[in-house]
Motif scaffolding. Sequence first.
Motif, PDB file in Angstrom:
ATOM      1  N   HIS A 174      -5.408  -3.343 -22.978  1.00 52.39           N
ATOM      2  CA  HIS A 174      -4.838  -4.712 -23.663  1.00 52.39           C
ATOM      3  C   HIS A 174      -5.265  -5.673 -23.142  1.00 52.39           C
ATOM      4  O   HIS A 174      -4.137  -6.270 -21.847  1.00 52.39           O
ATOM      5  N   TYR A 175      -6.232  -6.544 -23.973  1.00 48.81           N
ATOM      6  CA  TYR A 175      -6.339  -7.833 -22.552  1.00 48.81           C
ATOM      7  C   TYR A 175      -5.278  -9.310 -22.691  1.00 48.81           C
ATOM      8  O   TYR A 175      -5.248  -9.887 -21.917  1.00 48.81           O
ATOM      9  N   ALA A 176      -4.964  -8.973 -24.030  1.00 44.85           N
ATOM     10  CA  ALA A 176      -3.707  -9.907 -23.936  1.00 44.85           C
ATOM     11  C   ALA A 176      -2.767 -10.144 -23.071  1.00 44.85           C
ATOM     12  O   ALA A 176      -2.197 -11.095 -23.183  1.00 44.85           O
ATOM     13  N   TYR A 177      -2.375  -8.709 -23.446  1.00 43.33           N
ATOM     14  CA  TYR A 177      -0.800  -8.561 -22.363  1.00 43.33           C
ATOM     15  C   TYR A 177      -1.569  -8.216 -20.945  1.00 43.33           C
ATOM     16  O   TYR A 177      -0.562  -8.406 -20.367  1.00 43.33           O
ATOM     17  N   LEU A 178      -2.293  -8.068 -20.468  1.00 44.64           N
ATOM     18  CA  LEU A 178      -2.953  -7.956 -19.478  1.00 44.64           C
ATOM     19  C   LEU A 178      -2.151  -6.802 -18.866  1.00 44.64           C
ATOM     20  O   LEU A 178      -1.421  -6.089 -18.161  1.00 44.64           O
ATOM     21  N   ASP A 193      -1.159  -9.809 -13.596  1.00 42.58           N
ATOM     22  CA  ASP A 193      -0.239 -11.412 -12.556  1.00 42.58           C
ATOM     23  C   ASP A 193      -0.177 -12.337 -13.802  1.00 42.58           C
ATOM     24  O   ASP A 193      -2.588 -12.830 -13.431  1.00 42.58           O
ATOM     25  N   TYR A 194       0.268 -12.677 -14.758  1.00 38.23           N
ATOM     26  CA  TYR A 194      -0.686 -14.045 -15.409  1.00 38.23           C
ATOM     27  C   TYR A 194      -0.475 -15.434 -14.240  1.00 38.23           C
ATOM     28  O   TYR A 194      -1.837 -15.859 -15.299  1.00 38.23           O
ATOM     29  N   LYS A 195       0.148 -15.735 -14.170  1.00 38.55           N
ATOM     30  CA  LYS A 195      -0.208 -16.838 -12.579  1.00 38.55           C
ATOM     31  C   LYS A 195      -2.000 -16.646 -12.334  1.00 38.55           C
ATOM     32  O   LYS A 195      -1.861 -17.761 -12.150  1.00 38.55           O
ATOM     33  N   LYS A 196      -2.119 -15.286 -11.503  1.00 33.90           N
ATOM     34  CA  LYS A 196      -2.753 -15.316 -11.421  1.00 33.90           C
ATOM     35  C   LYS A 196      -4.485 -15.537 -12.591  1.00 33.90           C
ATOM     36  O   LYS A 196      -5.484 -15.669 -11.744  1.00 33.90           O
ATOM     37  N   LEU A 197      -3.607 -15.003 -13.170  1.00 37.20           N
ATOM     38  CA  LEU A 197      -4.704 -14.808 -14.688  1.00 37.20           C
ATOM     39  C   LEU A 197      -5.096 -16.489 -14.599  1.00 37.20           C
ATOM     40  O   LEU A 197      -6.070 -16.735 -14.598  1.00 37.20           O
ATOM     41  N   VAL A 198      -4.177 -17.216 -14.287  1.00 38.65           N
ATOM     42  CA  VAL A 198      -4.216 -18.649 -15.229  1.00 38.65           C
ATOM     43  C   VAL A 198      -4.813 -19.716 -13.697  1.00 38.65           C
ATOM     44  O   VAL A 198      -6.054 -20.154 -14.096  1.00 38.65           O
ATOM     45  N   GLU A 199      -4.959 -19.436 -12.677  1.00 32.98           N
ATOM     46  CA  GLU A 199      -5.655 -19.520 -11.624  1.00 32.98           C
ATOM     47  C   GLU A 199      -6.922 -19.722 -11.457  1.00 32.98           C
ATOM     48  O   GLU A 199      -7.682 -20.144 -10.660  1.00 32.98           O
ATOM     49  N   CYS A 200      -7.865 -18.299 -12.275  1.00 36.37           N
ATOM     50  CA  CYS A 200      -8.882 -17.432 -11.897  1.00 36.37           C
ATOM     51  C   CYS A 200      -9.303 -18.444 -13.010  1.00 36.37           C
ATOM     52  O   CYS A 200     -10.823 -18.530 -12.472  1.00 36.37           O
TER      53      CYS A 200
END
Length: 139
Positions: A37-41, A57-64
């Motif tokens: 489920h890509y939206a919820y990682l 990790d959402y924070k890592k997602l936003v950084e990348c």
Amino acid sequence: MTHFRREPIWFEVVDLDSPYHALLGRPALAKFMMVPHYAYLKAKMLGPKGIITIADDYKKLVECAAASSCLAESLVIVEEKHLLDWAVAMASKQPSMPSNPKDVEAKGSFQPAKETKKIILDLAHLEQYAVMGSNLDIK
């Protein structure tokens, strides 16, 4: 640790900055019977004691995502600059266009082979003809 799942799979290691620990293709997902489920990682799969949930990790997602967006933008800018430089170079090599294209004598750089013949397309306009090879096969 008794709640895990192990399956042998072939993979390649790549050096890239990604919010994901692993990039699995359809064969790996099918082998693990995994549901991503890509939206919820998150990804879920069956284990020996029930469902195993893998979270990221959402924070890592936003950084990348921000870094890859900047990289993509810089690559597009570089490519557009190359295309613009090419267009300017091609325009400088071309002679300037006359105001009336009919004023220019129709000359092409194409030179037909020696064994050719002219076939008149319209008897009313003898200047309109096609050039064909005179030694073509019947096929």
